[in-house]
Design an enzyme around this catalytic site. Structure first.
Site, PDB file in Angstrom:
ATOM      1  CG  ASP A 149      -2.163  -0.663   1.043  1.00  0.00           C
ATOM      2  OD1 ASP A 149      -2.446  -0.997  -0.111  1.00  0.00           O
ATOM      3  OD2 ASP A 149      -2.889  -0.865   2.029  1.00  0.00           O
TER       4      ASP A 149
ATOM      5  CG  HIS B  81      27.237   6.903 -10.476  1.00  0.00           C
ATOM      6  ND1 HIS B  81      26.703   6.659 -11.711  1.00  0.00           N
ATOM      7  CD2 HIS B  81      27.657   8.187 -10.504  1.00  0.00           C
ATOM      8  CE1 HIS B  81      26.795   7.743 -12.459  1.00  0.00           C
ATOM      9  NE2 HIS B  81      27.375   8.696 -11.747  1.00  0.00           N
TER      10      HIS B  81
ATOM     11  CG  ASP C 288      28.061  14.015  -5.604  1.00  0.00           C
ATOM     12  OD1 ASP C 288      27.180  14.884  -5.451  1.00  0.00           O
ATOM     13  OD2 ASP C 288      28.483  13.658  -6.721  1.00  0.00           O
TER      14      ASP C 288
ATOM     15  CG  ASP D  12      25.348  17.618  -8.152  1.00  0.00           C
ATOM     16  OD1 ASP D  12      25.910  16.931  -7.275  1.00  0.00           O
ATOM     17  OD2 ASP D  12      25.450  17.387  -9.372  1.00  0.00           O
TER      18      ASP D  12
ATOM     19  CG  HIS E 214      33.572  12.521 -13.663  1.00  0.00           C
ATOM     20  ND1 HIS E 214      33.555  13.881 -13.481  1.00  0.00           N
ATOM     21  CD2 HIS E 214      34.133  12.009 -12.543  1.00  0.00           C
ATOM     22  CE1 HIS E 214      34.066  14.170 -12.284  1.00  0.00           C
ATOM     23  NE2 HIS E 214      34.438  13.046 -11.703  1.00  0.00           N
TER      24      HIS E 214
ATOM     25  CG  HIS F 201      25.697  17.918 -14.421  1.00  0.00           C
ATOM     26  ND1 HIS F 201      24.686  18.393 -13.617  1.00  0.00           N
ATOM     27  CD2 HIS F 201      26.559  17.282 -13.581  1.00  0.00           C
ATOM     28  CE1 HIS F 201      24.912  18.030 -12.360  1.00  0.00           C
ATOM     29  NE2 HIS F 201      26.053  17.356 -12.298  1.00  0.00           N
TER      30      HIS F 201
ATOM     31  CG  HIS G 200      22.829  14.792 -14.374  1.00  0.00           C
ATOM     32  ND1 HIS G 200      23.420  13.612 -14.723  1.00  0.00           N
ATOM     33  CD2 HIS G 200      23.548  15.238 -13.310  1.00  0.00           C
ATOM     34  CE1 HIS G 200      24.436  13.343 -13.892  1.00  0.00           C
ATOM     35  NE2 HIS G 200      24.516  14.313 -13.025  1.00  0.00           N
TER      36      HIS G 200
ATOM     37  CD  GLU H 217      29.979  17.027 -11.296  1.00  0.00           C
ATOM     38  OE1 GLU H 217      30.167  16.030 -10.579  1.00  0.00           O
ATOM     39  OE2 GLU H 217      28.875  17.336 -11.767  1.00  0.00           O
TER      40      GLU H 217
ATOM     41  CE1 TYR I 283      36.286  10.628  -8.088  1.00  0.00           C
ATOM     42  CE2 TYR I 283      36.878  11.120 -10.368  1.00  0.00           C
ATOM     43  CZ  TYR I 283      36.131  11.405  -9.233  1.00  0.00           C
ATOM     44  OH  TYR I 283      35.239  12.448  -9.246  1.00  0.00           O
TER      45      TYR I 283
ATOM     46  NE  ARG J  79      31.887  14.037  -7.773  1.00  0.00           N
ATOM     47  CZ  ARG J  79      31.887  12.728  -7.542  1.00  0.00           C
ATOM     48  NH1 ARG J  79      32.859  11.955  -8.005  1.00  0.00           N
ATOM     49  NH2 ARG J  79      30.923  12.175  -6.837  1.00  0.00           N
TER      50      ARG J  79
ATOM     51  CD  GLU K 289      28.745  18.129  -8.198  1.00  0.00           C
ATOM     52  OE1 GLU K 289      28.745  17.163  -7.402  1.00  0.00           O
ATOM     53  OE2 GLU K 289      28.053  18.171  -9.233  1.00  0.00           O
TER      54      GLU K 289
HETATM   55  N1  GLY Z   1      25.644  13.810  -8.094  1.00  0.00           N
HETATM   56  C1  GLY Z   1      25.661  13.559  -9.480  1.00  0.00           C
HETATM   57  C2  GLY Z   1      26.613  14.406 -10.158  1.00  0.00           C
HETATM   58  O1  GLY Z   1      27.476  14.982  -9.541  1.00  0.00           O
HETATM   59  O2  GLY Z   1      26.526  14.610 -11.322  1.00  0.00           O
HETATM   60 MN    MN Z   2      27.347  15.563  -7.544  1.00  0.00          MN
HETATM   61 MN    MN Z   3      27.093  16.904 -10.499  1.00  0.00          MN
END
Ligand code: GLY
Ligand code: MN
Ligand code: MN
Length: 429
Positions: free
Chosen positions: A20, A226, A243, A254, A337, A341, A348, A375, A379, A396, A398
């Site tokens: 439910d 991730h 993150d 973000d 990466h 974005h 995103h 960001e 790594y 990272r 960001e």
């Molecule tokens: N948290 C996802 C990114 O940094 O794009």
């Molecule tokens: Mn992020």
């Molecule tokens: Mn991001």
């Protein structure tokens, strides 16, 4: 849209989690962008003006329901929704199919979210069939259907003042959550205990949701881009990469910060950290109106490539120069990466990164009002040619920025990011 054309846009469905219980409801971002209306089971119809007939906005939504409102809470119902949100007309959602057969009569084109959901495609086919069935009474059905979301994607790229204010609020709350996690951190804590600090700060500050599943990654977990298990115990000497961003009144933040769980960076950690920070500063400095979006990534790559050679992550004898590292994409072993974005209603966010109207589709130019993340990271997984002192360090940094007239306006500056500021904050614990 051409004169007389009609656009139809539904909000998101409710989704069952189990028995439910539903997942927390989140409206569709496009629908919210155009309406501000947050209830499920709602459809917006826009009719473009034609000749003397003005444009119209029409909402279909749930009716008032005394009993359901006792169980689930307030519903506007069509009449109050029309008045409160400024639609020209509003009807019960149950009338949608019947009304669409009328609304699509003698309309040149129908815009909707083509091919994004089979049920909607089938529903639209049903409407078109119903209009065609009236052809003997002289009614024309739309001869064209067109993808609606592509139009909205581009509108959403530029944030107006009220959107920017919400994004600043979202980033300020998320920044405070990162500070809270840094203050709470002690070696031996589990990653989920730090996650709890973030979620507490989001919610106590009025943010409705996390904008995405928070990443709280200690030690080698920080090299999993991730990572979301958030269930490992931190060890003295670990870095923790967090993150995490929230959603405030539908706008996402973000932010990533990386800090030593014991409050002091080791020398190899500091060397890599300051490299990523220099790369981020270079990338932020490339956020300038009139310059290409892709220049932000290039600025970060230049600094990272140089640093990888200087620190021996990449063999200078093998690559020789930064240019070769970039040409051979050798940096991707440690930085795989992009540098950011678009950011907005979605973490995103929508919009092209290229100018699709130009030959070769080059990177599009930055314009004041665009919102993006910056960001860069590094790594370092263990490997035969990788200096051991850097193994299992993942970093990272960001931030969320808006393109201003003179350059990047950083929204997330409340979370410290220099080695000194982080160590000072953590020393005060
Ligand atoms: N948290 C996802 C990114 O940094 O794009
Ligand atoms: Mn992020
Ligand atoms: Mn991001």
């Amino acid at each position: 849209m051409e004169p007389g054309a009609v656009a139809v846009l539904a909000t998101a469905p409710e989704v069952a989690r189990n028995s439910d219980s539903d997942y927390p409801y989140r409206h569709d971002s496009y629908f919210y962008y155009l309406t501000g209306f947050m209830e499920p089971e709602a459809v917006l119809v826009l009719v473009a003006g034609r000749g003397d007939t003005p444009a119209r906005s029409i909402l279909f939504c749930r009716e008032k329901h005394a009993e359901r409102e006792i169980w689930d809470g307030f519903r506007y119902g069509p009449a109050a929704a029309k008045d409160s949100f400024g639609f020209d007309e509003a009807y019960p959602i149950g009338e949608l199919d019947a009304q669409m057969a009328r609304l699509l009569a003698d309309v040149p084109a129908l815009y909707y979210a083509q091919a994004s959901n089979a049920a909607l495609d089938a529903q639209v086919a049903g409407w078109l069939k119903a209009v065609r069935a009236q052809s003997r009474s002289g009614v024309n059905a739309p001869t064209r259907t067109q993808h609606l979301l592509a139009l909205l994607d581009e509108m959403r790229v530029l944030k107006d003042e009220s959107e920017q204010a919400l994004m600043l609020r979202s980033a300020t709350i998320a920044g405070a959550a990162h500070v809270r996690a840094m203050r709470a951190a002690r070696p031996g804590m589990f990653e989920y205990e730090l996650e709890a600090e973030l979620l507490y700060e989001f919610r106590r500050s009025g943010a409705q949701f996390p904008a995405y599943t928070p990443i709280v990654a200690s030690g080698a977990n920080a090299c999993v881009l991730h990572y979301s298990a958030n269930n490992a115990q931190t060890l003295d000497g670990d870095l923790v990469l967090i993150d995490a961003g929230c959603e405030f009144d539908s706008y996402a933040s973000d932010i990533t910060r990386t800090f030593p769980v014991n409050g002091r960076f080791s020398e190899p950690q500091q060397l890599l950290y300051e490299l990523v920070l220099r790369a981020q500063e270079a990338a932020l400095a490339a956020v300038v109106p009139g310059r290409p979006y892709g220049g932000v990534h290039e600025a970060a790559l230049n600094v990272l490539a140089e640093g990888m050679l200087d620190l021996g992550l990449l063999d200078r004898a093998r690559y020789g120069s930064v240019e070769n590292v970039l040409a051979e994409r050798a940096y991707t072993t440690f930085y795989m990466h992009g540098t950011g974005h678009w950011l907005g209603l979605d973490v995103h966010d929508t919009g092209s990164y290229r100018d699709l109207s130009l030959e070769g589709k080059p990177s599009r130019l930055l314009v004041p009002g665009m919102a993006l993340t910056v960001e860069p990271g590094i790594y370092v997984r263990p490997g035969p040619d990788v200096p051991e002192r850097f193994w299992n360090i993942g970093i990272r940094i960001e931030d969320d920025v808006i393109v201003g007239d003179a350059g990047a306006r950083v929204l997330s500056g409340s979370a410290p990011k220099t080695v000194r500021d982080i160590e000072t904050l953590m020393a005060e614990r």
